[in-house]
Design an enzyme around this catalytic site. Structure first.
Site, short mmCIF file in Angstrom:
data_model
loop_
_atom_site.label_atom_id
_atom_site.label_comp_id
_atom_site.label_asym_id
_atom_site.label_seq_id
_atom_site.Cartn_x
_atom_site.Cartn_y
_atom_site.Cartn_z
N ASP A 71 0.80 -1.27 0.02
CA ASP A 71 0.20 0.05 -0.04
C ASP A 71 0.78 1.43 -0.06
O ASP A 71 1.94 1.41 0.53
CB ASP A 71 -0.86 -0.05 1.38
N LEU B 26 10.67 -20.97 -4.17
CA LEU B 26 9.57 -20.04 -3.71
C LEU B 26 8.23 -20.00 -4.40
O LEU B 26 8.44 -20.18 -5.55
CB LEU B 26 10.14 -18.54 -3.41
N HIS C 43 2.21 3.26 -9.14
CA HIS C 43 2.34 1.78 -9.30
C HIS C 43 3.58 1.22 -9.93
O HIS C 43 3.89 0.08 -9.86
CB HIS C 43 0.86 1.21 -10.18
C1 IPE Z 1 -5.41 -2.68 -0.20
O1 IPE Z 1 -5.27 -1.32 -0.39
C2 IPE Z 1 -5.57 -3.47 -1.63
C3 IPE Z 1 -4.23 -3.55 -2.01
C4 IPE Z 1 -3.09 -3.36 -1.77
C5 IPE Z 1 -4.25 -4.23 -3.52
P1 IPE Z 1 -6.42 -0.19 -0.61
O2 IPE Z 1 -5.66 1.02 -0.78
O3 IPE Z 1 -7.31 -0.57 -1.74
O4 IPE Z 1 -7.15 -0.43 0.80
P2 IPE Z 1 -7.79 0.71 1.61
O5 IPE Z 1 -8.95 1.36 0.67
O6 IPE Z 1 -6.97 1.75 2.03
O7 IPE Z 1 -8.54 0.11 2.63
C1 IPE Z 2 -1.69 0.08 -3.31
O1 IPE Z 2 -1.48 1.49 -3.24
C2 IPE Z 2 -1.97 -0.44 -4.49
C3 IPE Z 2 -3.09 -0.85 -5.12
C4 IPE Z 2 -4.14 -0.80 -4.22
C5 IPE Z 2 -3.40 -1.41 -6.32
P1 IPE Z 2 -2.63 2.49 -3.37
O2 IPE Z 2 -2.66 2.71 -4.93
O3 IPE Z 2 -3.74 2.13 -2.59
O4 IPE Z 2 -1.90 3.80 -2.79
P2 IPE Z 2 -2.47 4.76 -1.89
O5 IPE Z 2 -3.17 4.01 -0.45
O6 IPE Z 2 -3.45 5.56 -2.45
O7 IPE Z 2 -1.47 5.64 -1.34
MG MG Z 3 -4.20 2.42 -0.51
#
Ligand code: IPE
Ligand code: IPE
Ligand code: MG
Length: 238
Positions: free
Chosen positions: A16, A127, A33
């Site tokens: 995240d 792995l 990303h």
């Molecule tokens: C969880 O992160 C999903 C992934 C890392 C793929 P999100 O950014 O989608 O989750 P919330 O919305 O902060 O809970």
């Molecule tokens: C996690 O990073 C990746 C996915 C959920 C695909 P985010 O896109 O949720 O990044 P933040 O949480 O907005 O910083």
């Molecule tokens: Mg996120």
């Protein structure tokens, strides 16, 4: 306990913070990303080095479809490109790629790329890399319940015989052990629908680092953190 015992067999990561990483640099979210690919490579290298046998990465949740179409499209493109580009190196490292989640919602193209990566890396011994794609725990459990109900309806399973094991064997993770350690980057302290059943006795660690900044050293820290934990599983340790 020997050092070997303190290495988690299965590490799962909620990757995240990509969006925030990009926003802080005045970049578009999709650039975050893209910057999230290198930490995947670093984590894999570190996991193999430590002797971790299963690494699950939460890459796309069932809820993530609710993001703007441009971001979803960029992520789909990134999944395709990454699995194609990384497969030779994964084979070299002995990494077997598997997936959990409902891939039927992905386009034909994405499904083909994912299936090819699984086929080409099959048998990797170092792995197992488990990608959680269009995954959420509630969706997984719902699909499992439907499957079990189907067996009850067609008479191959008596309702009274349903056990925890029946459920485990009906989940997408049937072939894998439960995660020993779940890491979520970016400082958020929640599971966001990730491995809710399987996380029953997992150790949790929430470093502040945003996923694109996560390095091999951070993975090493996760292993050190895990080694300090006292896992009791509800019983008394001597
Ligand atoms: C969880 O992160 C999903 C992934 C890392 C793929 P999100 O950014 O989608 O989750 P919330 O919305 O902060 O809970
Ligand atoms: C996690 O990073 C990746 C996915 C959920 C695909 P985010 O896109 O949720 O990044 P933040 O949480 O907005 O910083
Ligand atoms: Mg996120």
């Amino acid at each position: 306990m020997s050092d070997q015992k303190r290495i988690p067999q299965h590490v799962a990561i909620i990757m995240d913070g990509n969006g925030r990483w990009a926003e802080r640099r005045g970049k578009e979210r999709y650039e975050g990303h893209i910057a999230g690919i290198e930490p995947v490579r670093s984590s894999l290298r570190a996991a193999v080095r430590h002797g971790v046998k299963y690494l699950t990465l939460y890459a796309f949740s069932t809820e993530n479809w609710g993001r703007p179409a441009a971001e979803v499209d960029a992520l789909m493109e990134l999944f395709c490109q990454s699995v194609v580009n990384e497969t030779p190196e994964l084979i070299r490292q002995g990494v077997e790629v598997r997936m959990i989640g409902d891939r039927s919602r992905f386009s034909e193209k994405v499904q083909q790329h994912l299936a090819r990566a699984e086929e080409q890396t099959a048998g990797g011994k170092a792995l197992t890399l488990i990608l959680a794609l269009n995954y959420s725990s509630r969706d997984e459990i719902t699909r499992a319940v439907k499957r079990i109900a189907g067996h009850v309806a067609d008479g191959t399973l008596a309702a009274g015989q349903i056990s925890e094991r029946t459920i485990c064997e009906s989940l997408d993770t049937a072939a894998y052990p439960d995660p020993d350690l779940i890491v979520r980057t970016s400082g958020e302290q929640r599971l966001s629908n990730f491995l809710l059943w399987q996380a029953s006795y997992a150790e949790l660690w929430f470093p502040e680092v945003l996923w694109p900044d996560f390095t091999e050293k951070d993975f090493d820290r996760a292993i050190e953190e895990y080694a300090r934990r006292d896992r009791r599983f509800g019983v008394l340790n001597k």
